[in-house]
Scaffold this motif. Sequence first.
Motif, PDB file in Angstrom:
ATOM      1  N   MET A  96       0.836  -1.206   0.000  1.00 50.09           N
ATOM      2  CA  MET A  96       0.000   0.000   0.000  1.00 50.09           C
ATOM      3  C   MET A  96       0.871   1.255   0.000  1.00 50.09           C
ATOM      4  N   LYS A  97       1.902   1.240   0.804  1.00 50.97           N
ATOM      5  CA  LYS A  97       2.793   2.395   0.888  1.00 50.97           C
ATOM      6  C   LYS A  97       3.504   2.624  -0.435  1.00 50.97           C
ATOM      7  N   THR A  98       3.978   1.547  -1.038  1.00 51.88           N
ATOM      8  CA  THR A  98       4.643   1.650  -2.337  1.00 51.88           C
ATOM      9  C   THR A  98       3.671   2.169  -3.392  1.00 51.88           C
ATOM     10  N   ASP A  99       2.475   1.633  -3.391  1.00 52.60           N
ATOM     11  CA  ASP A  99       1.444   2.067  -4.343  1.00 52.60           C
ATOM     12  C   ASP A  99       1.140   3.548  -4.157  1.00 52.60           C
ATOM     13  N   TYR A 100       1.024   3.977  -2.897  1.00 53.60           N
ATOM     14  CA  TYR A 100       0.737   5.387  -2.623  1.00 53.60           C
ATOM     15  C   TYR A 100       1.865   6.284  -3.142  1.00 53.60           C
ATOM     16  N   GLN A 101       3.090   5.901  -2.863  1.00 54.47           N
ATOM     17  CA  GLN A 101       4.237   6.685  -3.323  1.00 54.47           C
ATOM     18  C   GLN A 101       4.262   6.782  -4.844  1.00 54.47           C
ATOM     19  N   GLN A 102       3.957   5.685  -5.517  1.00 52.34           N
ATOM     20  CA  GLN A 102       3.945   5.697  -6.984  1.00 52.34           C
ATOM     21  C   GLN A 102       2.832   6.590  -7.521  1.00 52.34           C
ATOM     22  N   ARG A 103       1.658   6.499  -6.913  1.00 57.01           N
ATOM     23  CA  ARG A 103       0.538   7.341  -7.357  1.00 57.01           C
ATOM     24  C   ARG A 103       0.845   8.825  -7.123  1.00 57.01           C
ATOM     25  N   LEU A 104       1.421   9.131  -5.979  1.00 56.96           N
ATOM     26  CA  LEU A 104       1.774  10.509  -5.670  1.00 56.96           C
ATOM     27  C   LEU A 104       2.831  11.023  -6.647  1.00 56.96           C
ATOM     28  N   ALA A 105       3.843  10.234  -6.916  1.00 54.59           N
ATOM     29  CA  ALA A 105       4.893  10.628  -7.864  1.00 54.59           C
ATOM     30  C   ALA A 105       4.306  10.847  -9.255  1.00 54.59           C
ATOM     31  N   GLN A 106       3.379   9.986  -9.639  1.00 53.92           N
ATOM     32  CA  GLN A 106       2.737  10.126 -10.947  1.00 53.92           C
ATOM     33  C   GLN A 106       1.924  11.431 -11.008  1.00 53.92           C
ATOM     34  N   ASP A 107       1.190  11.719  -9.951  1.00 55.79           N
ATOM     35  CA  ASP A 107       0.430  12.970  -9.896  1.00 55.79           C
ATOM     36  C   ASP A 107       1.352  14.180  -9.992  1.00 55.79           C
ATOM     37  N   LEU A 108       2.440  14.142  -9.240  1.00 61.42           N
ATOM     38  CA  LEU A 108       3.361  15.279  -9.232  1.00 61.42           C
ATOM     39  C   LEU A 108       4.041  15.450 -10.582  1.00 61.42           C
ATOM     40  N   SER A 109       4.349  14.346 -11.243  1.00 59.39           N
ATOM     41  CA  SER A 109       4.985  14.453 -12.557  1.00 59.39           C
ATOM     42  C   SER A 109       4.030  15.051 -13.592  1.00 59.39           C
ATOM     43  N   LYS A 110       2.735  14.903 -13.345  1.00 54.98           N
ATOM     44  CA  LYS A 110       1.721  15.468 -14.246  1.00 54.98           C
ATOM     45  C   LYS A 110       1.167  16.788 -13.722  1.00 54.98           C
ATOM     46  N   GLN A 111       1.773  17.289 -12.639  1.00 49.81           N
ATOM     47  CA  GLN A 111       1.358  18.521 -11.985  1.00 49.81           C
ATOM     48  C   GLN A 111      -0.109  18.476 -11.554  1.00 49.81           C
ATOM     49  N   GLN A 112      -0.529  17.319 -11.066  1.00 54.42           N
ATOM     50  CA  GLN A 112      -1.898  17.131 -10.567  1.00 54.42           C
ATOM     51  C   GLN A 112      -1.869  17.065  -9.044  1.00 54.42           C
ATOM     52  N   TRP A 113      -1.499  18.156  -8.401  1.00 55.66           N
ATOM     53  CA  TRP A 113      -1.355  18.142  -6.957  1.00 55.66           C
ATOM     54  C   TRP A 113      -2.655  18.450  -6.241  1.00 55.66           C
ATOM     55  N   ASP A 114      -3.574  19.135  -6.903  1.00 54.29           N
ATOM     56  CA  ASP A 114      -4.827  19.501  -6.249  1.00 54.29           C
ATOM     57  C   ASP A 114      -5.646  18.252  -5.933  1.00 54.29           C
ATOM     58  N   GLY A 115      -5.891  18.009  -4.649  1.00 56.43           N
ATOM     59  CA  GLY A 115      -6.671  16.860  -4.222  1.00 56.43           C
ATOM     60  C   GLY A 115      -5.925  15.538  -4.263  1.00 56.43           C
ATOM     61  N   CYS A 116      -4.610  15.586  -4.398  1.00 53.48           N
ATOM     62  CA  CYS A 116      -3.849  14.336  -4.552  1.00 53.48           C
ATOM     63  C   CYS A 116      -3.881  13.475  -3.292  1.00 53.48           C
ATOM     64  N   PHE A 117      -3.934  14.094  -2.125  1.00 54.41           N
ATOM     65  CA  PHE A 117      -4.024  13.307  -0.885  1.00 54.41           C
ATOM     66  C   PHE A 117      -5.303  12.477  -0.888  1.00 54.41           C
ATOM     67  N   GLN A 118      -6.405  13.151  -1.086  1.00 58.80           N
ATOM     68  CA  GLN A 118      -7.701  12.478  -1.081  1.00 58.80           C
ATOM     69  C   GLN A 118      -7.791  11.423  -2.185  1.00 58.80           C
ATOM     70  N   ARG A 119      -7.453  11.800  -3.369  1.00 58.17           N
ATOM     71  CA  ARG A 119      -7.551  10.908  -4.527  1.00 58.17           C
ATOM     72  C   ARG A 119      -6.726   9.642  -4.329  1.00 58.17           C
ATOM     73  N   ASN A 120      -5.493   9.808  -3.899  1.00 56.28           N
ATOM     74  CA  ASN A 120      -4.591   8.663  -3.790  1.00 56.28           C
ATOM     75  C   ASN A 120      -4.872   7.788  -2.574  1.00 56.28           C
ATOM     76  N   VAL A 121      -5.234   8.395  -1.461  1.00 54.80           N
ATOM     77  CA  VAL A 121      -5.603   7.602  -0.284  1.00 54.80           C
ATOM     78  C   VAL A 121      -6.807   6.732  -0.619  1.00 54.80           C
ATOM     79  N   LEU A 122      -7.824   7.331  -1.220  1.00 60.15           N
ATOM     80  CA  LEU A 122      -9.032   6.576  -1.543  1.00 60.15           C
ATOM     81  C   LEU A 122      -8.765   5.497  -2.587  1.00 60.15           C
ATOM     82  N   ALA A 123      -7.938   5.798  -3.568  1.00 57.49           N
ATOM     83  CA  ALA A 123      -7.630   4.809  -4.605  1.00 57.49           C
ATOM     84  C   ALA A 123      -6.891   3.611  -4.013  1.00 57.49           C
ATOM     85  N   VAL A 124      -5.911   3.878  -3.171  1.00 60.18           N
ATOM     86  CA  VAL A 124      -5.139   2.782  -2.571  1.00 60.18           C
ATOM     87  C   VAL A 124      -6.031   1.937  -1.664  1.00 60.18           C
TER      88      VAL A 124
END
Length: 153
Positions: A25-53
């Motif tokens: 789960m932690k690895t998945d979260y880190q990957q999702r967060l990195a992917q969001d940041l690389s696409k400059q999708q930071w708005d709501g990334c905490f909520q989006r990624n926590v819920l997805a994981v």
Amino acid sequence: MPPEPINSQSFKYFQDYLDQHKSRMKTDYQQRLAQDLSKQQWDGCFQRNVLAVLADTYTQSLAFLRSLPFQTGGMAVEQGMSVLTRQLLPIFDGFVDEFLLFAVDKHRTSCALSNFPDEHKPSHDYVNQVKREIAALWRDFALNANGFFLECP
């Protein structure tokens, strides 16, 4: 073979599965967060990624649970809940809180999020909003697990 040894062993396998899944789960979260940041999708990334994981985790956990042998013949059902459900749910005690602490810490230590205060340091209200959505995921998991136990032979 009586149901108790089979059910106890299955719960042990499930506990082991869940313990191992925490690091994924932690690895998945880190990957999702990195992917969001690389696409400059930071708005709501905490909520989006926590819920997805967590949605993925509950789906995978339910699939694993269904792959295990359980015997429910003669097991009590109280107020629509299998006694096995009552044994399963405590396995998750502290599970979400531990994961949320990890995710919040990840955000607080992220230099890339430091320019976005709502995501860099999620507020108490923001975290509580996410917890309410997690509660819906948890409810669905618990109901589906209970349904599985009620359908077992």
